[in-house]
Structures are given as structure tokens and as C-alpha cells.
Design a protein around this motif. Structure first.
Motif: not given
Length: 248
Positions: A54-83
Motif C-alpha cells: 500500500m504505497g511505494f514510498g522509498d522503495d525499501e519494500w519493493t526491492s526486498r519483496i522482488v528479491r524474495k518472491f520475484g514479484h510485487s504488487n503496488i497500489i499508489d494514487a501518485a502516478k510519479i511514484l508508480l513510474e
């Protein structure tokens, strides 16, 4: 004001706040380092393979989730943080541009991570109730928030800088926070939404605001995080719950 206009205003506000992540000031960089250390502690709690951030934020979660599971899902209302994750991770991420309040997922998730987002939403109980429908029956919600009774907020009260530990400070207002939870109010909202709390954990000892911690060495920040593992949760700077659906 119509619901549509209200949603547009909320998205515009979140787009402005997104700049704090894209071009972080020194205090934000401290927070980024602290979130990285929190994420390291939390990764073992995350059940996959389908994880929703829930929210991309600082990329501290995504990098770890992708490393562990190979994929992540992100919801964010700010387009710039999804790019950012789309460009960095490509097909390893699925992104959803939506407010939490209007999100209708196309699949169920094993874990939903609400990392420092419940402070922002207008009606956290309603959003938390929605997450029940996003999860598989045996899924988990991991919710982490800033803690009103952190030592630095207690110190501000004793110094007469604020009346209550739950008062919003300058950084809270700039980041669009609507509340600061203490343990009791956080637990109340989690349970009111239909969850049971499986585990509670406190993170970080913080004696001064993060804007004044910009010159702290990485070793000092690490030491303060490790001290947070040793003291009662009632005094830590952030609190996290692992939650499961309550049985009817």
C-alpha cells in the motif's frame, strides 16, 4: 463537495507529497534508512507469493519483496511514484493507480503491507475493512505506523513544545498525516476493522525529530534501531502489528 471532486483533491494532495520521496530532504533520508532496517526485520513475517504494497514510498519494500518472491504488487494514487518501480523492475511489479478507498483488485493477496500509510487516510477503519476483501482467507495484514508515545514525542510534551504526544508536528503536517497513533488507538482501529492481532513489535529509539538526526552516522542509526529491539514497545518510535482475519 461531490465524492468525485473529493477524490481528485485527495489525489492532487498525494501527488504533492510524493515529491518528498522523489527529492528527499536530509530528514527524509534518515527516515528512508530507518524504514530499510524495519523492512529487514519484517521480511520474515511476509507470506507470499502474492504481496500487495500500500504505497511505494522509498522503495525499501519493493526491492526486498522482488528479491524474495520475484514479484510485487503496488497500489499508489501518485502516478510519479508508480513510474519509478515500473522503470526499475519492469515485469517484476504490477502497479495499480488508485486511491486505497476506490481500489478493486483483480486478484487476492497473501500479504498486504500498510507501511506508514494509515496516518494519511481519512477513514482508516474503512480502509482496513477494505483490505479484508483483498486478502486470501489465510492472508496477513502487516500494518506499521509512527508511534505517538515515542520518547521524542514524550520529551516534546515535557519541554512544553506540544500539549499531547498525539499532536501533529510540522513534519506530520507537511507529509499529510491526519493522526499519530498510540498503541491503544491503533489496536482499536485494527480490531474495529475485523482483524485479530497475531503479533506486535516496536521499532527504533528516537530522542529527537528525524530532521535533527541528519548528521547521525549509519552506525548510530543502527544502534538506535537495535536498542528499539530491547525496550518495551510503549517507548519505541514506530509500532507494527501482524494481523489475521477475525473468525466470525
Amino acid at each position: 463537495m461531490s465524492q468525485k471532486n473529493s477524490n481528485i483533491e485527495e489525489i492532487n494532495a498525494l501527488e504533492k507529497i510524493a515529491a518528498e520521496y522523489v527529492q528527499p530532504d536530509p530528514g527524509r533520508l534518515v527516515d528512508k534508512k530507518n524504514i530499510a532496517m524495519i523492512a529487514d526485520r519484517v521480511m520474515s513475517w511476509i507470506k507470499g507469493p502474492e504481496v500487495l504494497e500500500m504505497g511505494f514510498g522509498d522503495d525499501e519494500w519493493t526491492s526486498r519483496i522482488v528479491r524474495k518472491f520475484g514479484h510485487s504488487n503496488i497500489i499508489d494514487a501518485a502516478k510519479i511514484l508508480l513510474e519509478i518501480p515500473k522503470e526499475k523492475y519492469g515485469d517484476a511489479v504490477t502497479t495499480y493507480h488508485s486511491l486505497f478507498e476506490t481500489f478493486v483488485p483483480d486478484k487476492k493477496f497473501d500479504t498486504v503491507i500498510a507501511s506508514f500509510v494509515l496516518e494519511h487516510v481519512e477513514d482508516p477503519v474503512s480502509v482496513l475493512k477494505d483490505t479484508l476483501g483483498w486478502l486470501n482467507d489465510d492472508g496477513k495484514l502487516i500494518a506499521i505506523v509512527s508511534h505517538a508515545d515515542s520518547l521524542h514525542r514524550r520529551l516534546a510534551v515535557t519541554m512544553g513544545l506540544q500539549e499531547k504526544t498525539s499532536d501533529l508536528g510540522g513534519t506530520d503536517i507537511r507529509m499529510g498525516h491526519r493522526r499519530v497513533y498510540d498503541l491503544a488507538s491503533f489496536e482499536d482501529d485494527i480490531k474495529a476493522a475485523g482483524y485479530n492481532i497475531e503479533m506486535k513489535k516496536g521499532f527504533l529509539i528516537k530522542l529527537i525529530p528525524q530532521s535533527l538526526m541528519a548528521n547521525f552516522s549509519d552506525e548510530m542509526l543502527k544502534g538506535l534501531m537495535e536498542l528499539g529491539d530491547q525496550i518495551p514497545i510503549e517507548y519505541t518510535a514506530s509500532i507494527g502489528f501482524v494481523c489475521i482475519k477475525a473468525q466470525e
